[in-house]
Design an enzyme around this catalytic site. Structure first.
Site, PDB file in Angstrom:
ATOM      1  N   MET A  46       0.847  -1.208   0.000  1.00  0.00           N
ATOM      2  CA  MET A  46       0.000   0.000   0.000  1.00  0.00           C
ATOM      3  C   MET A  46       0.874   1.246   0.000  1.00  0.00           C
ATOM      4  SD  MET A  46      -2.966  -0.860   2.689  1.00  0.00           S
ATOM      5  CE  MET A  46      -1.779  -1.225   3.929  1.00  0.00           C
ATOM      6  N   GLU A  52      -2.773   6.111   6.408  1.00  0.00           N
ATOM      7  CA  GLU A  52      -2.011   5.728   7.604  1.00  0.00           C
ATOM      8  C   GLU A  52      -2.155   6.751   8.733  1.00  0.00           C
ATOM      9  OE1 GLU A  52       0.589   3.371   8.601  1.00  0.00           O
ATOM     10  OE2 GLU A  52      -0.180   1.965   7.123  1.00  0.00           O
ATOM     11  N   VAL A 172      26.707 -10.109   5.700  1.00  0.00           N
ATOM     12  CA  VAL A 172      27.697  -9.250   6.354  1.00  0.00           C
ATOM     13  C   VAL A 172      27.675  -9.565   7.842  1.00  0.00           C
ATOM     14  CG1 VAL A 172      28.301  -6.868   6.913  1.00  0.00           C
ATOM     15  CG2 VAL A 172      27.560  -7.461   4.610  1.00  0.00           C
ATOM     16  N   TYR A 325       9.807   0.710   9.037  1.00  0.00           N
ATOM     17  CA  TYR A 325       8.624   0.170   9.710  1.00  0.00           C
ATOM     18  C   TYR A 325       7.498  -0.162   8.721  1.00  0.00           C
ATOM     19  CZ  TYR A 325       5.103  -0.383  13.407  1.00  0.00           C
ATOM     20  OH  TYR A 325       4.121  -0.868  14.242  1.00  0.00           O
ATOM     21  N   LYS A 503      35.842  -4.667  27.544  1.00  0.00           N
ATOM     22  CA  LYS A 503      37.216  -5.176  27.593  1.00  0.00           C
ATOM     23  C   LYS A 503      37.094  -6.671  27.799  1.00  0.00           C
ATOM     24  CE  LYS A 503      41.535  -5.229  29.996  1.00  0.00           C
ATOM     25  NZ  LYS A 503      42.072  -5.337  31.340  1.00  0.00           N
ATOM     26  N   ALA A 590      48.391  -4.036  31.433  1.00  0.00           N
ATOM     27  CA  ALA A 590      48.844  -4.991  32.451  1.00  0.00           C
ATOM     28  C   ALA A 590      50.369  -5.050  32.599  1.00  0.00           C
ATOM     29  CB  ALA A 590      48.325  -6.403  32.172  1.00  0.00           C
TER      30      ALA A 590
END
Ligand SMILES: Cc1cc2nc3c(=O)[nH]c(=O)nc-3n(C[C@H](O)[C@H](O)[C@H](O)COP(=O)(O)OP(=O)(O)OC[C@H]3O[C@@H](n4cnc5c(N)ncnc54)[C@H](O)[C@@H]3O)c2cc1C
Ligand SMILES: CC(=O)[C@@H](O)[C@H](O)COP(=O)(O)O
Length: 662
Positions: A46, A52, A172, A325, A503, A590
């Site tokens: 439509m 709408e 992807v 939508y 992390k 670290a």
């Protein structure tokens, strides 16, 4: 051969754009996981900007502009291909039952004076066969329909004949990003690169980027006009409450649609089909005898405000065209035109400002779009007593580009943690003195309220500090993935809605605390797919670093020496190789024990440091934090300045030329 533009998604939006771009001279590739598994194939077709009853003004305008393009647009496509799109400006009739008649129309005009209103006699004259319950209705002559499946086929054929590279069955899996740019996409067939990328993946968009696009399922069915009825009984779309009936010229009649918030749950259900049939038969009773030809379902790409997401993204070469939508078929021509203007001519139609993705982040004043941290961080330190910056230093520093991780910009190149402090106050002061903008937090310790982790939400100013949730304590990839998801929720609770950082630590061994490379790679792959910006903690292994970069990690974080050991830089040679080859930031993490070691890591060309124990376990943590900050700045400056070459022998500092001789 790389394309100018790579479009991900081959529904109405991706295909329309590919044709438009190609007609404007671009070389275009479309990658699509499955051309048939698309909302475009499931729709009713439509073209209903009026029926709408769209509340949002900009959206109403966008829909009307698109509807107005339809006739010329489909003509052009039909000429290009010799195929029919089924475009039919048949108007839409919206009948109403007793008790449903509103007092005013969509424009606020009293119903009986509205140009769109038709009384009972007129409505039955417009369309015979409506139930006697219909007491009036709205007639929207500008609305119409297109056969969306025919349109998809025409778009595909047009794209193909124009020379668009159409690649079906290519999924992807992730965007590969670097310094605010997409540098490729990882797919099931390998990495594919282009100059510009467009996301047009409909309801599946949040699998690739943290966009608020969710599937909204719609079930549909199709009946056929029986042969014994020679003329088309319906010649207008009927748009009832929760039901529409769309007659095609080929004697099919589409009946739709449910609107269900059930994720990607497949299949038609008896309840869904029963509701549709009941309502359709109530509105147009003779349908009860028409033969059923097909049932199907599809997923509308819905956003929280039901408006599409159109325009730029956090990466300058990535454009978004998704979230259409209920109106993606209607909006295909205008989307193609506006996005092509944007990509080919950098021409920005002001209407696009209403559809920019950043509207979903506006509620939180301290953070801007998706991945761009906007907080006005001070140049170096939050401490009023800071030794930095002195003017001359800032001048040199200002020639440096900031640290960018997953498109988000940070001025400080030092990251810290929250563990091992003697008191929460000491931790607060130290973090402040360190000038850091990223603080890593062990999700598990916060969850269990481990010592030092109670009240963390209140202890730090999370409008200035970007939280880096870490998966410390996770021994397997599965655990780390689960904890990463919890971390994302934790960041949201702190107001960092758009924080997708993690992390990643997968550490099965408690003695050496060495990360598991295989588990880390597996978890990273999955988390990248889920839209995380993954910062994996790894041994200083150049091959692993490259693999992690290839799967789409945002940084790599090689260790200098074991966590909490303070042994300093024990992996210099490998870190150097990692830095040389990386196209994503390298964060040395670290084992750094002193500021000289911090500076040394930065002098190697590391992009940033993560230091916790050396600060927290020093005698005066805030002072050490500041020293580490200075060291990170000094090391970075030294790296940029370029170290003098090493020489085997002495070379006098004062030149000998021009000295006085006897
Ligand atoms: C039941 C129903 C009825 C509708 N009725 C109407 C209507 O009457 N009028 C109207 O205007 N609109 C209608 N819509 C809405 C319309 O169908 C959508 O808005 C529109 O089709 C969206 O187009 P798109 O190209 O963005 O997405 P899609 O058509 O869903 O296409 C997206 C494509 O991207 C591919 N893809 C996804 N992820 C990846 C990935 N990672 N890698 C590669 N490819 C990927 C998918 O396989 C798919 O082919 C309806 C929708 C439904 C479900
Ligand atoms: C807090 C954190 O993430 C640490 O695990 C990190 O690796 C820092 O190590 P140091 O404590 O050795 O600085």
């Amino acid at each position: 051969m790389t394309s100018d533009v790579l479009i991900i998604g081959g529904g109405a939006i991706g295909l329309s754009l590919s044709v438009e771009l190609k007609l404007r001279g671009a070389s275009v590739t479309v990658l699509c996981r499955d051309f048939q598994a698309a909302s475009t194939q499931a729709a009713a077709g439509m073209l209903a900007p009026d029926a709408e009853k769209i509340d949002n003004q900009a959206m109403g305008l966008l829909c009307r502009r698109s509807c107005a393009l339809y006739s010329d647009w489909t003509d052009k496509l039909e000429q290009l291909t010799g195929l029919n799109t089924g475009y039919w400006p048949c108007g839409i009739l919206a009948p109403v039952y007793q008790g449903q008649v509103e007092k005013v129309d969509a424009l606020g005009i009293p119903t009986h004076q509205s140009p769109y209103w038709r009384d009972q006699a007129a409505i039955h004259q417009y369309q015979s066969g409506l139930t006697a319950e219909v007491v009036g209705g709205w007639w929207y002559p500008e609305d119409g329909q297109v056969d969306n499946r025919a349109l998809a086929n025409v778009l595909w054929t047009a794209a193909q004949s124009l020379g668009v590279q159409l690649k079906d069955q290519v999924k992807v899996e992730a965007f590969l990003q670097q310094q605010g740019e997409v540098i490729g996409v990882r797919t099931n067939t390998g990495i594919i690169r282009a100059a510009h990328y467009v996301l047009a993946t409909g309801a599946w968009s949040s699998e690739l980027l943290p966009l608020p696009v969710r599937p909204r399922k719609g079930q549909m069915l199709r009946v056929g006009v029986p042969e014994f009825i020679p003329e088309l009984p319906l010649t207008r779309v009927l748009f009832g409450e929760n039901i529409y009936i769309v007659p095609r010229r080929n004697r099919s009649i589409i009946i739709g649609a449910t609107n269900e918030d059930v994720g990607f749950t497949p299949h038609n259900t008896p309840a869904g089909i029963q509701t549709l049939l009941q309502q359709a038969i109530r509105l147009y009773p003779q349908l009860q005898d028409y033969p059923i030809q097909e049932f199907w379902w599809g997923f509308r790409p819905a956003t929280p405000d039901e408006l599409p997401i159109l325009g730029g993204s956090h990466c300058q070469n990535l454009t978004l065209a998704t979230g259409h939508y209920r109106n993606g078929i209607l909006l295909a021509p205008i989307t193609a035109a506006l996005i092509a203007d944007l990509i080919c001519q950098q021409k920005y139609d002001p209407i696009l400002s209403n559809f920019h993705y950043s509207r979903f982040h506006r509620q939180s004043s301290t953070f801007t779009p998706m991945f761009t941290h906007s907080a006005n961080f001070s140049q170096v330190s939050h401490s009023p007593n800071s030794l930095l910056p002195i003017e001359d230093q800032t001048n040199y520093r200002s020639t440096d580009s900031p640290l960018v991780i997953a498109g988000k910009t940070f001025q400080s190149r030092l990251m810290t943690g929250t563990g091992k402090y003697r008191s929460i106050q000491e931790m607060q002061q130290s973090i402040l003195a360190s000038g850091c903008q990223i603080v890593t937090v062990a999700v598990r310790r916060v969850q269990t309220q481990a010592p030092g982790h109670e009240g963390l939400a209140q202890a730090l100013d999370w409008t200035k500090i970007w939280m880096l949730p870490n998966t410390a304590g996770c021994e397997t990839a599965e655990e780390a993935i689960r904890v990463a998801r919890l971390g994302r929720e934790m960041a949201k609770l702190l107001g960092q809605e758009d924080n997708n950082f993690v992390k990643l630590e997968v550490i099965p061994d408690p003695k050496y605390l060495l990360p598991d490379p295989i588990g880390t790679l597996q978890a990273a792959e999955q988390l990248v797919k889920e839209g995380f910006a993954v910062l994996p903690y790894i041994n200083a292994d150049p091959m692993l670093a490259k693999r992690l970069e290839d799967v789409g990690c945002a940084t790599v974080m090689p260790l200098a020496s074991p966590i909490g050991s303070g042994q300093g830089l024990k992996t210099t040679a490998n870190i150097q190789i990692i830095i040389e080859n990386a196209r994503i930031p390298v964060v040395v993490d670290a084992g750094i024990g002193s500021p000289s070691e911090a500076a040394q890591a930065m002098e190697l060309g590391a992009d940033a440091l993560l230091i916790n124990s050396a600060i927290a376990l020093s005698q005066t943590p805030p002072a050490m934090a500041q020293a580490m900050n200075l060291a990170a700045v000094a090391g970075r400056l030294a790296y940029l300045a370029g170290r003098m070459p090493l020489k085997t022998y002495a070379s006098a500092s004062s030149p000998l030329t021009g000295t006085i001789t006897n």
